[in-house]
Design an enzyme around this catalytic site. Structure first.
Site, PDB file in Angstrom:
ATOM      1  N   HIS A   1       0.817  -1.226   0.000  1.00 14.96           N
ATOM      2  CA  HIS A   1       0.000   0.000   0.000  1.00 14.96           C
ATOM      3  C   HIS A   1       0.846   1.269   0.000  1.00 14.96           C
ATOM      4  O   HIS A   1       0.338   2.341   0.323  1.00 14.96           O
ATOM      5  CB  HIS A   1      -0.976  -0.020   1.189  1.00 14.96           C
ATOM      6  CG  HIS A   1      -2.025  -1.087   1.067  1.00 14.96           C
ATOM      7  ND1 HIS A   1      -2.851  -1.467   2.099  1.00 14.96           N
ATOM      8  CD2 HIS A   1      -2.397  -1.852  -0.001  1.00 14.96           C
ATOM      9  CE1 HIS A   1      -3.666  -2.436   1.689  1.00 14.96           C
ATOM     10  NE2 HIS A   1      -3.405  -2.683   0.426  1.00 14.96           N
TER      11      HIS A   1
ATOM     12  N   ASN B   1      -3.273 -12.673  15.873  1.00 10.35           N
ATOM     13  CA  ASN B   1      -4.196 -11.540  15.976  1.00 10.35           C
ATOM     14  C   ASN B   1      -4.788 -11.531  17.385  1.00 10.35           C
ATOM     15  O   ASN B   1      -4.809 -12.560  18.052  1.00 10.35           O
ATOM     16  CB  ASN B   1      -5.318 -11.660  14.925  1.00 10.35           C
ATOM     17  CG  ASN B   1      -5.982 -10.333  14.604  1.00 10.35           C
ATOM     18  OD1 ASN B   1      -6.527  -9.660  15.478  1.00 10.35           O
ATOM     19  ND2 ASN B   1      -5.917  -9.930  13.350  1.00 10.35           N
TER      20      ASN B   1
HETATM   21  P1  OAD Z   1      -7.430  -3.172  10.248  1.00 11.34           P
HETATM   22  O1  OAD Z   1      -7.558  -1.971  11.107  1.00 11.34           O
HETATM   23  O2  OAD Z   1      -8.544  -3.509   9.322  1.00 11.34           O
HETATM   24  O3  OAD Z   1      -7.200  -4.449  11.150  1.00 11.34           O
HETATM   25  C1  OAD Z   1      -6.256  -4.477  12.185  1.00 11.34           C
HETATM   26  C2  OAD Z   1      -6.210  -5.879  12.730  1.00 11.34           C
HETATM   27  O4  OAD Z   1      -5.214  -5.915  13.731  1.00 11.34           O
HETATM   28  C3  OAD Z   1      -7.527  -6.346  13.378  1.00 11.34           C
HETATM   29  O5  OAD Z   1      -7.818  -7.660  12.929  1.00 11.34           O
HETATM   30  C4  OAD Z   1      -7.191  -6.348  14.870  1.00 11.34           C
HETATM   31  O6  OAD Z   1      -7.888  -7.360  15.579  1.00 11.34           O
HETATM   32  C5  OAD Z   1      -5.713  -6.625  14.842  1.00 11.34           C
HETATM   33  N1  OAD Z   1      -4.945  -6.130  15.998  1.00 11.34           N
HETATM   34  C6  OAD Z   1      -5.140  -5.000  16.714  1.00 11.34           C
HETATM   35  N2  OAD Z   1      -4.188  -4.866  17.657  1.00 11.34           N
HETATM   36  C7  OAD Z   1      -3.361  -5.933  17.521  1.00 11.34           C
HETATM   37  C8  OAD Z   1      -2.172  -6.365  18.190  1.00 11.34           C
HETATM   38  N3  OAD Z   1      -1.634  -5.665  19.190  1.00 11.34           N
HETATM   39  N4  OAD Z   1      -1.586  -7.523  17.781  1.00 11.34           N
HETATM   40  C9  OAD Z   1      -2.128  -8.266  16.761  1.00 11.34           C
HETATM   41  N5  OAD Z   1      -3.239  -7.898  16.105  1.00 11.34           N
HETATM   42  C10 OAD Z   1      -3.847  -6.759  16.459  1.00 11.34           C
HETATM   43  O7  OAD Z   1      -6.042  -3.037   9.476  1.00 11.34           O
HETATM   44  P2  OAD Z   1      -5.525  -3.794   8.165  1.00 11.34           P
HETATM   45  O8  OAD Z   1      -6.025  -5.189   8.105  1.00 11.34           O
HETATM   46  O9  OAD Z   1      -4.076  -3.560   8.088  1.00 11.34           O
HETATM   47  O10 OAD Z   1      -5.520   0.303   3.307  1.00 11.34           O
HETATM   48  O11 OAD Z   1      -6.241  -2.934   7.044  1.00 11.34           O
HETATM   49  C11 OAD Z   1      -5.949  -3.205   5.711  1.00 11.34           C
HETATM   50  C12 OAD Z   1      -6.007  -1.937   4.906  1.00 11.34           C
HETATM   51  O12 OAD Z   1      -7.243  -1.258   5.154  1.00 11.34           O
HETATM   52  C13 OAD Z   1      -4.971  -0.894   5.279  1.00 11.34           C
HETATM   53  O13 OAD Z   1      -3.710  -1.135   4.698  1.00 11.34           O
HETATM   54  C14 OAD Z   1      -5.577   0.358   4.748  1.00 11.34           C
HETATM   55  C15 OAD Z   1      -6.984   0.170   5.258  1.00 11.34           C
HETATM   56  O14 OAD Z   1      -7.973   0.859   4.592  1.00 11.34           O
HETATM   57  C16 OAD Z   1      -5.273   1.409   2.599  1.00 11.34           C
HETATM   58  O15 OAD Z   1      -5.104   2.493   3.119  1.00 11.34           O
HETATM   59  C17 OAD Z   1      -5.207   1.166   1.123  1.00 11.34           C
END
Ligand code: OAD
Length: 253
Positions: free
Chosen positions: A119, A213
């Protein structure tokens, strides 16, 4: 108390081709807000007003203020034990690729080398006119929106909604997912495509899939092992248990 099965440890010890996908959760312990969930950025801000080409065309200053806010926040933060554990894992594996969806640059600062950024990168700027792209690590840019020497607006070199992923990064990620013996998905909700398809690609090609996660996700049902816990705790523990098992094997051989 985090528990890691002997099966997962065995895979970690024997896999020579490893791919890791990270999302916002790996940086949560560093203080970077995630996108979804109770405190997520997309609860407070509307993606279509801030992270789309249309939003930038409409109000480049507003979009830049948001990115500048994130740059200033992240500049004060440091990589955590989860980022560092992935550097250790990289050193151990013959073939390794860290595939990150994060734009925060914390993997770079931790020392990860074999990495692709699906990204983009918050610390790089790209000209909307001449397309020149360069690094700029200043947390506060002197002029918002910044301009290129050619006179056109500069934008953050990140992928916005509706834009394709950088093709070379995507090709490398797909190849690593299809080739790896072990795929680890860390701190991602697994709902943003195409990144979310990578664990499926790996699984279909025969890889063992570990998910790390704090809660179960859209990917959990296909994982061979779901390790519930903070990435900053689980990943160092994986490395520590791996090292302990190696020491034990050495001692008994
Ligand atoms: P999300 O905010 O959708 O998800 C974050 C994940 O991290 C969730 O499943 C939480 O349960 C988990 N989480 C939170 N704290 C944690 C910890 N301390 N240890 C392990 N897991 C933890 O973020 P992404 O999946 O990265 O895209 O989102 C994907 C994309 O959506 C991003 O790159 C961004 C966003 O829109 C763009 O900007 C193109």
């Amino acid at each position: 108390m985090v528990s890691i099965s002997s099966g997962a440890l065995e895979r970690l010890a024997t896999a020579s081709r490893i791919a890791v996908l990270t999302g916002a959760g790996i940086s949560a312990e560093s203080g970077v807000p995630t996108f979804r969930g109770a405190e997520g950025l997309w609860r407070k801000f509307r993606p279509e007003e801030l992270a789309t080409p249309e939003a930038f065309a409409r109000d480049p200053r507003l979009v830049w203020e948001w990115y500048q806010w994130r740059r200033q926040l992240i500049a004060r933060l440091s990589p955590n034990a989860g980022h560092l554990a992935l550097v250790e894992l990289e050193k151990r594996a013959d073939e390794f690729l860290l595939i990150t969806q994060n734009v925060d640059g914390l993997h770079d600062r931790a020392g990860s080398k074999r990495m692709v950024k699906l990204h983009g990168d918050l610390w790089r700027l790209r000209c909307t006119g001449c397309s020149i792209e360069f690094e700029d690590r200043r947390a506060a840019l002197p002029e918002l929106p910044p301009r290129c020497r050619c006179g056109r607006l500069l934008r953050p070199a990140v992928v916005w909604f509706g834009e394709p992923l950088p093709s070379e990064a995507w090709e490398r990620a797909l190849e690593a997912a299809a080739r790896c013996q072990l795929f680890i998905s860390v701190g991602t909700s697994g709902i943003v495509y195409p990144a979310a398809s990578l664990p499926l690609v790996a699984k279909r090609a025969g890889a063992y899939l570990i998910e790390v996660n704090v809660e179960s996700t859209a990917l959990s049902h296909i994982a061979d092992e779901v390790i519930l816990g903070c990435a900053a705790v689980v990943l160092p523990k994986l490395i520590a248990e791996l090292s302990a098992a190696e020491r034990q094997n050495l001692a008994s051989s």
